[in-house]
Design an enzyme around this catalytic site. Structure first.
Site, PDB file in Angstrom:
ATOM      1  N   GLY A 124       0.790  -1.226   0.000  1.00 26.41           N
ATOM      2  CA  GLY A 124       0.000   0.000   0.000  1.00 26.41           C
ATOM      3  C   GLY A 124       0.820   1.273   0.000  1.00 26.41           C
ATOM      4  N   LEU A 127       4.746   0.979  -4.030  1.00 23.85           N
ATOM      5  CA  LEU A 127       5.969   0.352  -4.549  1.00 23.85           C
ATOM      6  C   LEU A 127       5.668  -0.898  -5.367  1.00 23.85           C
ATOM      7  CD1 LEU A 127       8.323   0.744  -1.445  1.00 23.85           C
ATOM      8  CD2 LEU A 127       7.966   2.295  -3.368  1.00 23.85           C
ATOM      9  N   SER A 128       4.391  -1.083  -5.696  1.00 24.12           N
ATOM     10  CA  SER A 128       3.957  -2.129  -6.629  1.00 24.12           C
ATOM     11  C   SER A 128       4.228  -3.543  -6.145  1.00 24.12           C
ATOM     12  CB  SER A 128       4.581  -1.909  -8.007  1.00 24.12           C
ATOM     13  OG  SER A 128       4.134  -0.694  -8.538  1.00 24.12           O
ATOM     14  N   SER A 130       1.952  -5.698  -5.823  1.00 31.63           N
ATOM     15  CA  SER A 130       1.116  -6.605  -6.627  1.00 31.63           C
ATOM     16  C   SER A 130       1.836  -7.032  -7.898  1.00 31.63           C
ATOM     17  CB  SER A 130      -0.220  -5.945  -6.967  1.00 31.63           C
ATOM     18  OG  SER A 130      -0.033  -4.756  -7.702  1.00 31.63           O
ATOM     19  N   ASP A 173       4.623  -0.906 -13.913  1.00 35.93           N
ATOM     20  CA  ASP A 173       4.965  -1.635 -12.697  1.00 35.93           C
ATOM     21  C   ASP A 173       5.552  -3.000 -13.010  1.00 35.93           C
ATOM     22  OD1 ASP A 173       3.858   0.557 -11.536  1.00 35.93           O
ATOM     23  OD2 ASP A 173       2.083  -0.463 -10.751  1.00 35.93           O
TER      24      ASP A 173
END
Length: 388
Positions: A124, A127-128, A130, A173
């Site tokens: 959250g 910084l990606s 996912s 990302d």
């Protein structure tokens, strides 16, 4: 730090599966040095992989079922690879499910795996994490089953997986997570996916992220609104200059000349995009010339544009950047990511890090009664196999 994370992941794998993993994969988060909100405007972005990673441990299990353990969440799930892939209320599992769906869509042949993963990417924080999750899992399956998927296609499949989850992200990302190189940033052409590497020699400076620890609810609606305003802006440009295909073909004067034909908001958004595209080009030149001071000035200019023209900042982020402007040891600062919360990225002269962190933490707490989170990052390699 990564050694501790890697050892923890391997130990957990051995405890859960009573065997040694066949493959260890390290998949990084990313920062974006400059080039914000222009990926969907056919612009350029300048991201880099960082030393915050997700570590995966894998083995084939010779079945049609995969068991995946998220160590940090103290959670796990199993998925039958022969069944239809469906979304689940456990959101983190959907990124893995999305990857499996994309592999199925591509006709790739693979079987069940046992997998444990653990991360030191702050969730959250922009910084990606996912993208690191998608691309790291894809990379591991690719290696285990010799699928021969090229790195850039791993990034594209990761993006599709995220779209399947329901988040319509650009390619930045996943691309930077997979394609990153140590001490280099990658300039990505968001129209063609052509890319070039540029040395990021920050030897006299540290990269520090100040996490505002706030998330304002405007983010999703404002993001969609900005996209619509940009589409309206380029449509007005094309009606008046049919030869222009996108904002990257415009000069600032092009937009200024059309000011009376645009609403005030559309004009401001359009002008920001054209200026930001040019700032990325200038930032690459600055890096190639070792002119880090100029890069810092461009970062400050980007924040000014994001705050005043694109209007995606917030009071907390503006205060952090104002603190940076007043601090001689900080040569560049801006909000990073979608805005309305999240992190600022800062270039801080080495030797002054502790002083700056203490000063910013106190000033921020005094202003908002919120604890500032702080992350030190360095530019690292993209997704790779770990070899002892």
């Amino acid at each position: 730090m990564n050694d501790i994370l890697i050892n923890k992941t391997i130990s957990s794998f051995q405890e859960n599966f009573n065997s040694k993993p066949e493959k260890i994969v390290l998949s990084p988060g990313r920062i974006n040095i400059i080039g914000e909100h222009i990926d969907y405007n056919d612009g350029y972005v300048l991201p880099a992989a960082i030393d915050k990673i997700i570590c995966f441990a894998f083995e084939k299990n010779n079945s049609n079922t995969s068991r995946i353990i998220a160590l940090d969440l103290d959670d796990e799930f199993e998925i039958d690879l022969t069944a239809e892939v469906q979304h689940d209320e456990k959101v983190w599992t959907n990124y893995i499910r999305g990857v499996i769906q994309q592999l199925k869509n591509g006709g790739f042949q693979f079987e069940g795996v046992n997998c444990v993963f653990s991360s030191d990417i702050p969730v959250g924080s922009g910084l990606s994490s996912s993208a690191a999750l998608e691309c790291g899992f894809l990379f591991g399956i690719n290696e285990l089953f010799n699928l021969n998927i090229k790195p850039i296609d791993i990034a594209l499949l990761g993006q599709k997986a995220e779209h399947w989850v329901g988040i319509h992200c650009g390619i930045m990302d996943q691309f930077s997570s997979v394609m990153g190189k140590k001490n280099q940033v990658v300039k990505i052409d968001c129209r063609t996916l052509e890319y070039t590497y540029h040395e990021a020699n920050f030897s006299d400076y540290s990269l520090i992220l100040f996490d505002s620890n706030v998330k304002h609810s405007l983010m999703t609606s404002a993001y969609n609104e900005r996209r619509e305003q940009c589409e309206e802006g380029i449509a007005i440009v094309q009606r008046n200059f049919p030869e222009i295909k996108s904002f990257r073909d415009c000069t600032e004067q092009t937009i200024i000349d059309l000011k009376e034909k645009m609403s005030a908001d559309v004009y401001k958004r359009s002008l920001f995009v054209v200026k930001e595209i040019n700032r990325v080009i200038e930032a690459c030149k600055a890096l190639d010339n070792g002119n880090i001071a100029l890069l810092g000035e461009l970062m400050f200019a980007t924040h000014e544009g994001l705050s005043k023209n694109y209007e995606v900042s917030c009071e907390e982020l503006d205060v952090l950047v104002d603190l940076a402007k007043a601090e001689e040891a900080v040569i560049g600062s801006r909000l990073m990511g979608g805005g309305f919360g999240g992190c600022t990225i800062n270039l801080v002269k080495k030797g002054f890090e502790d002083e700056v962190k203490a000063k910013f933490s106190k000033a921020y707490f005094d202003a908002f009664n919120i604890e500032l989170k702080i992350y030190d990052v360095t530019i690292g390699n993209g997704t790779s196999l770990y070899k002892k």
